[in-house]
Design a protein around this motif. Sequence first.
Motif, mmCIF file in Angstrom:
data_model
loop_
_atom_site.group_PDB
_atom_site.id
_atom_site.type_symbol
_atom_site.label_atom_id
_atom_site.label_comp_id
_atom_site.label_asym_id
_atom_site.label_seq_id
_atom_site.Cartn_x
_atom_site.Cartn_y
_atom_site.Cartn_z
ATOM 1 N N TRP B 30 63.270 22.286 141.062
ATOM 2 C CA TRP B 30 63.093 23.663 140.622
ATOM 3 C C TRP B 30 61.667 24.129 140.860
ATOM 4 N N GLY B 32 60.684 27.522 140.047
ATOM 5 C CA GLY B 32 60.465 28.821 139.408
ATOM 6 C C GLY B 32 61.559 29.845 139.693
ATOM 7 N N GLU B 34 65.380 31.655 140.000
ATOM 8 C CA GLU B 34 66.556 31.871 139.145
ATOM 9 C C GLU B 34 67.602 30.805 139.480
ATOM 10 N N GLN B 115 66.256 31.509 130.190
ATOM 11 C CA GLN B 115 65.859 32.171 131.425
ATOM 12 C C GLN B 115 66.940 32.106 132.501
ATOM 13 N N HIS B 116 67.869 31.172 132.349
ATOM 14 C CA HIS B 116 68.880 30.962 133.393
ATOM 15 C C HIS B 116 70.255 31.008 132.749
ATOM 16 N N MET C 1 56.626 34.322 138.820
ATOM 17 C CA MET C 1 57.405 33.085 138.700
ATOM 18 C C MET C 1 57.335 32.524 137.292
ATOM 19 N N GLN C 2 58.467 32.084 136.816
ATOM 20 C CA GLN C 2 58.501 31.515 135.475
ATOM 21 C C GLN C 2 57.880 30.119 135.456
ATOM 22 N N THR C 3 57.340 29.788 134.326
ATOM 23 C CA THR C 3 57.026 28.379 134.109
ATOM 24 C C THR C 3 57.529 28.020 132.731
ATOM 25 N N ILE C 4 57.821 26.761 132.555
ATOM 26 C CA ILE C 4 58.340 26.291 131.273
ATOM 27 C C ILE C 4 57.460 25.145 130.805
#
Lengths: 323, 323, 323, 323, 323, 323
Positions: B30, B32, B34, B115-116, C1-4
């Motif tokens: 992954w 970042g 979707e 988020q997903h 961009m997402q980050t977790i």
Amino acid sequence: MQTIPFLRKSGSAPFTDRGIKKAGQLLRQWAGEEVKGVAIAGAPLSKTSISHSGAHLSPQTIRMMMQSFSTYSIEEETDMWDYIITDFGDIEMHVTDLFESQTRIFSALRDIQDQHKDAVVITLGGDHSVSAGAIKAFQETRGRVGIIQFDAHFDLRNTEDGGPSNGTPFRQLIENGVIHGNQLIQIGIRDFSNGRLYHDYAKDQGVTVHTMGDIKRDGLLSLLQKSVDQLKQTTDNIYLSLDMDVLDQAYAPGCPAIGPGGLDSHSLIEGIQWLAQDPSVKGMDIVEIDPTLDFRNMTSRLAAYIIMQFTLFYNKREGGTTK
Amino acid sequence: MQTIPFLRKSGSAPFTDRGIKKAGQLLRQWAGEEVKGVAIAGAPLSKTSISHSGAHLSPQTIRMMMQSFSTYSIEEETDMWDYIITDFGDIEMHVTDLFESQTRIFSALRDIQDQHKDAVVITLGGDHSVSAGAIKAFQETRGRVGIIQFDAHFDLRNTEDGGPSNGTPFRQLIENGVIHGNQLIQIGIRDFSNGRLYHDYAKDQGVTVHTMGDIKRDGLLSLLQKSVDQLKQTTDNIYLSLDMDVLDQAYAPGCPAIGPGGLDSHSLIEGIQWLAQDPSVKGMDIVEIDPTLDFRNMTSRLAAYIIMQFTLFYNKREGGTTK
Amino acid sequence: MQTIPFLRKSGSAPFTDRGIKKAGQLLRQWAGEEVKGVAIAGAPLSKTSISHSGAHLSPQTIRMMMQSFSTYSIEEETDMWDYIITDFGDIEMHVTDLFESQTRIFSALRDIQDQHKDAVVITLGGDHSVSAGAIKAFQETRGRVGIIQFDAHFDLRNTEDGGPSNGTPFRQLIENGVIHGNQLIQIGIRDFSNGRLYHDYAKDQGVTVHTMGDIKRDGLLSLLQKSVDQLKQTTDNIYLSLDMDVLDQAYAPGCPAIGPGGLDSHSLIEGIQWLAQDPSVKGMDIVEIDPTLDFRNMTSRLAAYIIMQFTLFYNKREGGTTK
Amino acid sequence: MQTIPFLRKSGSAPFTDRGIKKAGQLLRQWAGEEVKGVAIAGAPLSKTSISHSGAHLSPQTIRMMMQSFSTYSIEEETDMWDYIITDFGDIEMHVTDLFESQTRIFSALRDIQDQHKDAVVITLGGDHSVSAGAIKAFQETRGRVGIIQFDAHFDLRNTEDGGPSNGTPFRQLIENGVIHGNQLIQIGIRDFSNGRLYHDYAKDQGVTVHTMGDIKRDGLLSLLQKSVDQLKQTTDNIYLSLDMDVLDQAYAPGCPAIGPGGLDSHSLIEGIQWLAQDPSVKGMDIVEIDPTLDFRNMTSRLAAYIIMQFTLFYNKREGGTTK
Amino acid sequence: MQTIPFLRKSGSAPFTDRGIKKAGQLLRQWAGEEVKGVAIAGAPLSKTSISHSGAHLSPQTIRMMMQSFSTYSIEEETDMWDYIITDFGDIEMHVTDLFESQTRIFSALRDIQDQHKDAVVITLGGDHSVSAGAIKAFQETRGRVGIIQFDAHFDLRNTEDGGPSNGTPFRQLIENGVIHGNQLIQIGIRDFSNGRLYHDYAKDQGVTVHTMGDIKRDGLLSLLQKSVDQLKQTTDNIYLSLDMDVLDQAYAPGCPAIGPGGLDSHSLIEGIQWLAQDPSVKGMDIVEIDPTLDFRNMTSRLAAYIIMQFTLFYNKREGGTTK
Amino acid sequence: MQTIPFLRKSGSAPFTDRGIKKAGQLLRQWAGEEVKGVAIAGAPLSKTSISHSGAHLSPQTIRMMMQSFSTYSIEEETDMWDYIITDFGDIEMHVTDLFESQTRIFSALRDIQDQHKDAVVITLGGDHSVSAGAIKAFQETRGRVGIIQFDAHFDLRNTEDGGPSNGTPFRQLIENGVIHGNQLIQIGIRDFSNGRLYHDYAKDQGVTVHTMGDIKRDGLLSLLQKSVDQLKQTTDNIYLSLDMDVLDQAYAPGCPAIGPGGLDSHSLIEGIQWLAQDPSVKGMDIVEIDPTLDFRNMTSRLAAYIIMQFTLFYNKREGGTTK
């Protein structure tokens, strides 16, 4: 009451020879009595290890390996049969609260040594994290401590990254003000097993570091003599912290962090024999043996043998505790 | 830029056959983006286990074992090559603060699923303690959860004695008010593997329990059909919690708590295939594999195979995510 | 961009300490750039072995073992963190055409050393057969080679009986006219591990042979000094071919052909440290480690340690390649 | 000549019971005589395997395991003691020239079956690559072959990528015009163990494929009956190619490519018993057992048991060869 | 007396959960009191085995494995916590005089059963040789015995060739006039595991033999029903002799004489459950587990589980012995 | 008679190199002929061991390990190819009558040495109990014996407690009047491996004891020189009894009673080389290797190497027996 010939309790020795006593039989389970001389206590904590470790299994394995030795030293022509080694049992660890477990190690070892002023306790790890509590307890009950640490590693890592782990015990002791760096002498530190940052820290704090190269140049006994002399100037009593990975992988195949370039077992045994004779030596721990990784419990066997040699020479010096 | 014939990057496959794709290659790290469809995330926590466990090593081992399977199902005549399974990586565990580690599992899985919305996350333990956070995160993001737990054990122990461990996840969920007992169906519970006190607790809380005897009488598929129907009446989505020790020791030799009298692997595979086709199934975990105890990674191989079968039938139902 | 938060890529280190850098991180995957200083390349060929061998698995195992060492040498008070070791990856082997595989080893190593004049390549076998191509490639790109071979065996067998195997590399080099016998010095040759016919051959060809008895009489460092002096007279550069079975079985339990009566690891490390300082030493291979037979990767650990020591002293002499 | 009481030749059985004959004693080392009935020949080739394999060690291991069985079938109330199984020994493999090794397998098996028209040879691999030569030799000497292949895999890979390996034997036979696809029936093919490309190839070539799903639906005996009937229509004699990985990993833990979802051993034994009774069955191979990976030689034990069951029912049908 | 918090005796359980009782805790070390109900006694003799065997280690291993089970049967909704299983300990074996050891087994078991008329003793071997003495002792104290022997082998070998070994117990009983052949029913006898001579002997003596084929045809429970009915006609009480190698190697990997074609563990468990409910069943032995060969003590785990199931159903029938 | 190219007998070497002869090929199975020089005989008895031991497997393992050595000594530039070592095979042991087994060892070794006056027999145990019969047989046929015993243990235990076991051979010899204590010199006796009672016994009987401490102080060769001189004064011939546990656990991991603080293998090899040159040395045994516990047969490899070194130097002294 009935008895039936040839029935023996499950778990007892399958064969008894009248002329051989097992070293394991010197262990007397503590039952509340006053204790003098050499004693053991298990600190079966290894969830605190940075890498996966089964070192919490080693107290029980070392006890079992004591059954593979006898009580008689032919070199000293001494039978230790009349002596006892008190077994305080194991300190119970919490399943998920590791800080609680570390507190228990400190408090149980403090209570033991507080109540038993003449006991010399050998704490059986567990990983090296147990030494932080063990040494604090030693100092609170035995006076200002001087530490001789046998180790391939400084164990001076910072505690921010992972908390109080098996990489941090001596850092914790210094940062928490329990000891000053000059109370600590490290022996056997090895190439490519440590970080420069922590060497700098050791120097800044006044920790004395003797590397494997130093041992090869000067000899272990000579370094130990120097170390004892140095520590005696500023401390009351000496504590030995024996991380078995100070040994080369050929001699201690069961340490979590094995590697080449370490000490041989004969030298270590000689060193412990020598130290046990010094009146200042009053405490010890043996850590970092993972029986699930070992070959035929070789490393636990060596630990059991070291306990016997330590006790032999301690008893020569102090008279020991007889039955 | 230079190139040199026959040099390949270290760690890449030593041999490539044009006609065989490895299941492991479906995993896309992954970055970042979707995510839709099946994804995996590692929760490498096993210091929370009551007994010594290396289950934290299983996410990486299961990934490796996916390299021993291909992408083609001959039974369904379906090549999964065009699909992807997103690999969210592993949740970083704290070295010594296990409660912090458990919090991280919950929050990372909540963030991922929040988020997903169209991702179906398979959480790879770790021990069964990871399911407490995983299921809470599932419910917060997917609606009221119905749980089908494959297990030899209730995992309903009290949390006073050892804190939140691998014996307590479903107790925690109930006591913390995350779920009501009627949201939980346990399948495969076995003789001499549990306490009566916790059976009473299960009954009191309205948990449905199907024993191994029930499976032998009624058949697994029939019980699963009944379970899905029952859960659908009161919950929004179904979560599968697969403790591999539901299997007999002959089929899952690498679980920490192995024993006789369990399920065979063929039945379990069939069960998962059937469940993956039901639109209500939206989450899963696979826990309690200790690669240090396994024989030739048999148990991780089976877990990897189950991931592939689940994904195959999930994609049949939902269309899957293509490259 | 997402980050977790707390998600880390699968396969990355589970724990990072700010004060410890792993030796494995010195490895930089080659991406076409110009290379200077120490580099490694895997030659994972062991189907050429006379006996069953998994030595082709050792390049990857040695890389993994580099992760168990840090970057800091306390003996030299040098942190190698700013240096890099280029990893050229592995040379791809043919599944069934072993002669093709051997040709690829030669041509890839020739290309590497041809394009990177200032690189010192450590070739990781594989079995000893890889040295034939490796040494030929070395000489074609580095000038007339002088070889110091650490080995229990001559590896001078005839090639008629079994083709070019792990018993024949030096015979091939001589018979194919690549080298003359006086370019080869063998160190550590052992009783009951060789044939008289091949000793005769060594003598006839002018190969210098130092047995284990010679080492015990004269000391390894003294023999190495003599060997380097001797080779310098007629060759341009020195290549070290390190068959790990030169070591006693107690120190290298993972070699296919283990036995008693060999070298100890401390002496070998010292020898490599000394050689790495000599400006003539420009190439090396490490061969004959079978990770499937080893105990806890002891032998690969030692190989990784030797790579680090070689690089440390090479960088001292040459300045090394920094990031 | 002197004799000394109680001396027995080294290597002979340490204990002999007058009422038990060992199955291994049925093996009579071939000494040039005419052979009838069941015979074995070792084809110890596994360097041709795509993955590391010690399958070349299995002929000797299977022979050894025959010593753990007796000669008496209680189910058939038949003592095979009066029969012999001829042991042609092993075909000598070249150390480095694998194509030469494959040629030798073909030519030796052709010579054997050419000279011994009434022998039914069981070829002991080695990996599955040996079947290419073995089947070609069978057809040249026994007439048009019909093959029943027990396998989790097609073994129909292309030969360009890696040459003639353990993934290609049936592809080679078809491409080299030795057989037409309709001479081949594959049984036990499994999910995620094969490529779609090769399934397409199988269909294109007219190969019959029965998957594990088919076996579960129809039963193995029923599929075998159908297969024999089908092959008899177009071929002269039937050859069984038994890749032990057709079995589930729980029953054949020593195959290189183990996995879940396979056959159980009881079904396989029944299948072989049934096939051995059919007059058309005239040849067999048993491949893909790696004794270095097995647990207590379970997989070789099963192979030895299958040889005994095959011989038992073959002898019932043909009368067998007596001493 | 002092106490110190958190200290627990060495060897005690590291963690206690208030809701789980361990099956091992049902074992009460015998201290001379009158015993009723199920009891165990170890007969740790395996030097009498024809092949090398560590079966003498299994009594202690089975006891240890009882610690991996709890006291609660969910299938019967019965907690056995209030019951006890008396542990008579182990019978002490002579180091070198095996006949003396066998005599001790007989006499200790006779004394036990003589003094404790209401005890049902499960003798834990050791190898199968212990059953000769155990059954003789049973008959002398419990009346005419009917034996149901679960076994792959007759164990009816002659005693001339090797003396009273693990291959001869039932022969000894018949030849010494302890039992007549019609008192013995053998179940699970397997192909290629026995000699014809001994089948003839069984028939001549009137021994009833049920093969694996019979079990597959008729079902185990049906054969057991028939066997119990048959034995009841001529005997007073039934004794179960359970050689664990009646099981297939996949289910009992730790038996010295493993092999394919045997019983599955589920069927055996069902059979024991059924037998335990019959009032005529008054004694049992469990033999031929070698913990040094086992995988994760699977076979001893199964033995411990069988002891629990036997006790569960015995207590249902008889009321059991409570604390 | 037909021959078929490339067929080789099962069990023969898979590869033959014209320039390498295997040490194992020096072994010539005895067929009744007159024997001179070095010979071996197996005494595969270890049921007499106090602890579980597989030492009876070592004669066959040592023979196998001789196949891993060649016939050529480079240190002595001597090829032993033209010599033979006679293999008398193994003495057949009784399954259950251990005293009968011990009698057979004595009588077979007496017959061998009586019939072959110029043979030097190396008896391969088995455990140390075999030395009692072996030494008695030596003295009856070779004259008054002087014994040099390499051992960590006295092996002077009383015979009342367990009969004639592996702890008692030298006690038996003394008590049965076979030898007087002054005929026995023990070398390598170690701390915590023996009882004081037996040290007293050794002193009382005039046994000479050299501890590990003595070896470290004086050197092994110097002690051996002294021992040979001392024994020559009162005895006719010297017999070496080599218990492999005289070695440190790092060098002999396969002895039943391993431990730290022992001899290194290089010293032992040197000692045997030196002793083999003395004309008085006429017999030897090698005992206490358990191949089931060893790592990669390291300990048996060392034993095989010692046989070769002994034979090399014996042949130098006596001329040896050529083909």
